[in-house]
Design an enzyme around this catalytic site. Structure first.
Site, short mmCIF file in Angstrom:
data_model
loop_
_atom_site.label_atom_id
_atom_site.label_comp_id
_atom_site.label_asym_id
_atom_site.label_seq_id
_atom_site.Cartn_x
_atom_site.Cartn_y
_atom_site.Cartn_z
N ASP A 291 0.87 -1.17 0.00
CA ASP A 291 0.00 0.00 0.00
C ASP A 291 0.91 1.22 0.00
O ASP A 291 2.11 1.12 0.29
CB ASP A 291 -0.96 -0.01 1.20
CG ASP A 291 -2.18 0.87 0.94
OD1 ASP A 291 -2.10 1.74 0.05
OD2 ASP A 291 -3.22 0.71 1.62
C1 BGC Z 1 -5.10 3.13 -0.17
C2 BGC Z 1 -5.16 2.12 -1.30
C3 BGC Z 1 -4.98 2.82 -2.61
C4 BGC Z 1 -3.69 3.57 -2.61
C5 BGC Z 1 -3.39 4.28 -3.90
C6 BGC Z 1 -3.89 4.02 -0.27
O1 BGC Z 1 -3.98 5.06 0.63
O2 BGC Z 1 -5.11 2.45 1.06
O3 BGC Z 1 -6.38 1.44 -1.26
O4 BGC Z 1 -5.04 1.88 -3.65
O5 BGC Z 1 -3.73 4.53 -1.56
O6 BGC Z 1 -4.19 5.37 -4.09
#
Ligand code: BGC
Length: 744
Positions: A291
């Protein structure tokens, strides 16, 4: 070991790693400098498997090219002065390709509800905004999940996106969870099948889908510091089972590990979760991406992480120079780095990124229709006393109140927020903290008020904003019927502190219900809320976040053009005290302080725990009314190796409708255990019957034995119920099962 031998061992390890690295460099330099023979390259041979092609291509990479595939930045100008990486089309993330070998860049976009346009990075770009995943789960319809996936995949691919960060499978363990709307409910079977079908739909369009957030990332409060404490058996029977089923159904090319810690180790550096469960036990062949901002060290590579995403959010680009240095010192074997890039290439081959033509036709009108159909099937009619709904054409005046129903329908915030149409209304949420400047309450421009007026041409439909309860109540007295819209905006990064509706909306509903006993409540919420006014309101509809055709779908359900068939994918409790953690763990703690979230309820998530404790919900899991009625009969269960159930469903009412019959396990030889073991969705004309035959996944009948590392189903009698919801006594039958075991 003496100091000298230890030193020698270390030197040897470093030397052999350096030798390996050199060998890789030499091989690769050779590859680079040797003129490539003209004609097709071996890895371009489509008759070879993705594994074979990835291995062949991986061998051609220089060390730097290989490392380049393992990390990349956010591709949105998030920080002042930040520029998009060259070649990035602008989306959540970007991983550079290797043009010399024809390896495309990875253009990564969020998320499950459609292709997002964060910060308007692609000026003016809009996309189909599907309803929330929780609404999708409420359809109990895996075909719709697949169709929605196709919409997302097609629209992503047409923009040059080739990795869609979509496929949220975390279980809803707490009704206050900020991202519950991005997930598919509290049950592993339902969540696994819904998310798995959506992933399959996305990947059918030749791009990679990313199942996320692995794992036990079940609250947003302190999400970067929360340590989920849970036993292996409990995890395998609940959260992990949802992921396992989604993996089996969808075969995602990628998995995103979560922010939180699980049993003391960060999810992205969690050897047990990534190397053992995902890659070894489940045979996951794709790659694990982090993540955004979830990587803490280079050695996460050893724990199973293959790619560092959104690297500006981490302290270092761990998978760049530090990883190269770690290979040189022997801390990370060069073979592991090769495994990382090979896994990425393998998923790119498997998804067709090398072979499939880029051009795809996008039919936005057809996609909007999928969005509408999904909303229409996932809206849940919770209560309908005296058949107040569908709205009688005889109503002369209807007062619609609140919820910005004149403007559109609410959508959830955070990274999954889709810009559906340039005309949408975005209200700044404000507040403090990093996200305050970004948070917007977005309304997709599909106004329920407008749609109601169109469907009820003979009725005078008036609107009151609901800002002043007394004034709205005064108008309510004058109307034949009142429809009040109540909104709960939820977003990534924050949980709701309690189950109330914000901004005095509970008081507004109570005032309206007192003024006019014919008050219908339409909820637009991220998940379950309490309903202190429930006894006074004859009809309640849960519309969730209904997507860019939500206004039409809500109006269709209210007027009876659509017969509601949504069923709750989560329990609606009477109070938060029915849940194991009435106080949200970590609330108020400073950033950086790691704290435990003890999942002592084990695998008894949601309705399973309600059943174990004999608690009655406000509305149970699986509940959903219709404008017709259904009856079940002729239940037959066969046991032995597989538990199979067949039963008849009859539409006993006077209108066509869809039903979601559910089969629950009640009791196994070693005691009571409530588990959804099968479900279906059927469409029946009045008087029509159909026979449904379903079989149970043995993992839902079993316990996971962590010591023996297997699922264990003891021989004996298993009692099941064919029911309308988790509390329905339904029709009960039982079968004798043989003992069985299964690998994890
Ligand atoms: C989120 C993810 C997301 C990523 C990219 C993160 O803060 O938890 O679900 O895909 O950002 O935007």
């Amino acid at each position: 070991m003496t100091q000298t031998t230890a030193l020698r061992a270390r030197t040897l390890r470093a030397a052999s790693a350096t030798a390996l690295l050199l060998a890789l460099c030499v091989g690769a330099t050779h590859a680079q400098n040797t003129p490539q023979a003209p004609g097709p390259k071996p890895w371009q041979d489509r008759t070879l498997s993705p594994d074979q092609r990835a291995s062949l291509l991986d061998k051609e990479l220089t060390v730097d090219e290989r490392l380049g595939l393992l990390h990349g930045p956010m591709a949105i100008p998030f920080f002042p002065g930040m520029k998009l990486p060259e070649g990035a089309i602008g989306s959540a993330g970007y991983i550079a390709g290797v043009p010399r070998l024809g390896i495309p860049a990875q253009q990564e976009s969020d998320a499950s509800l459609g292709v997002t346009n964060p910060g308007n990075v692609r000026p003016g770009d809009t996309a189909t905004a599907l309803p929330s995943s929780l609404l999708l789960a409420a359809t109990f319809n895996t075909d719709l999940a697949y169709k929605g996936g196709v919409v997302v995949g097609q629209e992503a691919r047409s923009r040059g996106i080739n990795v869609q960060l979509a496929g949220g499978v975390n279980l809803v363990r707490d009704p206050r969870g900020g991202r519950n709307f991005e997930y598919a409910g509290e049950d592993p079977l339902l969540a696994g099948h819904i998310a798995g079908a959506a992933i399959k739909g996305i990947q059918s369009q030749n791009l990679i889908a990313t199942m996320k957030h692995f794992a036990v990332n079940d609250q947003e409060t302190g999400r970067n510091f929360a340590n989920s404490v849970i036993s292996e058996a409990a995890m395998r029977e609940s959260d992990l089972l949802a992921f396992q089923i989604a993996h089996e159904v969808g075969q995602p090319g990628s998995v995103m590990c979560a922010y939180n810690l699980v049993n003391g180790a960060y999810a992205c550096g969690n050897d047990f979760l990534l190397n053992k469960v995902l890659k070894t036990d489940w045979g996951f062949k794709g790659y694990v991406m982090s993540d955004w901002g979830a990587v803490k060290a280079t050695d996460f590579a050893l724990k199973g992480l293959d790619q560092q995403s959104g690297e500006q959010l981490d302290k270092q680009v761990w998978f760049g120079d530090p990883l190269k240095a770690a290979v040189q010192t022997g801390a990370v074997p060069a073979s592991r780095v090769s495994d990382m890039s090979r896994r990425i290439l393998r998923s790119m081959f498997a998804a067709g990124l090398f072979d499939a033509p880029l051009a795809v036709n996008v039919d936005r009108a057809a996609n909007a229709e999928v969005s509408r159909q999904t909303a229409a099937e996932g809206i849940v009619l919770l209560k309908n006393e005296g058949n107040l709904l569908p709205l009688a054409a005889s109503a002369k005046t209807i007062l619609v109140v609140g919820g910005h129903a004149d403007a559109g329908v609410l959508s959830g915030g955070g990274s999954s927020q889709v810009t559906a149409d340039a005309a949408q209304i975005a209200l700044p949420v404000g507040g403090e903290g990093m996200m305050a400047a970004f948070n917007r309450m977005n309304f997709h421009p599909s106004s329920p008020l407008k749609a109601l007026k169109e469907r009820l041409p003979q009725t005078t439909v008036r609107f009151d904003t609901g800002r002043y309860a007394a004034e709205a109540a005064r108008k309510a007295k004058e109307a034949d019927l009142v429809i009040v819209f109540a909104n709960q905006w939820m977003a990534e990064g924050d949980d709701a502190p309690d189950l109330s509706l914000p901004n005095g909306q509970d008081a507004l509903i109570a005032a309206l219900a007192e003024a006019n006993p014919k008050t219908v409540v339409v909820l637009q919420t991220g998940g379950a809320v309490a309903m202190p006014w429930l006894k006074q309101t004859p009809a309640v509809v849960e519309a969730w976040y209904s997507g860019d055709r939500g206004g039409e779908a809500i109006a269709d359900v209210l007027t009876g053009k659509v017969n509601p068939s949504g069923h709750l994918p989560v329990t609606f409790p009477t109070a938060i005290t029915q849940y194991p953690r009435a106080d949200l763990p970590g609330l108020g703690l400073p950033d950086g302080q790691v704290f435990d979230v003890r999942y002592d309820e084990g695998s008894d998530v949601g309705y399973r725990r309600f059943a174990a404790l004999g608690q009655k919900a406000l509305f149970p899991f699986g509940h959903g009314l219709s404008y017709t009625t259904f009856a079940y009969s002729d239940v037959k269960v066969t046991g032995g190796d597989t538990l199979s159930v067949s039963f008849k469903v009859t539409n006993t009412g006077s209108v066509r409708g869809k039903d979601a019959p559910q089969v629950y396990l009640n009791r196994r030889p070693n005691g009571p255990a409530k588990r959804l073991i099968a479900f279906s969705k059927v469409d029946l004309a009045p008087g029509q019957s159909t026979t449904v035959t379903l079989s149970a996944d043995m993992r839902l009948l079993s316990r996971f034995d962590a010591k023996a590392q297997k699922w264990v189903q003891p021989a004996g009698r298993y009692e099941i119920t064919v029911a309308q919801d988790a509390e329905d006594t339904g029709l009960t039958a039982s079968a004798q099962m043989k003992a069985a075991t299964r690998k994890p």
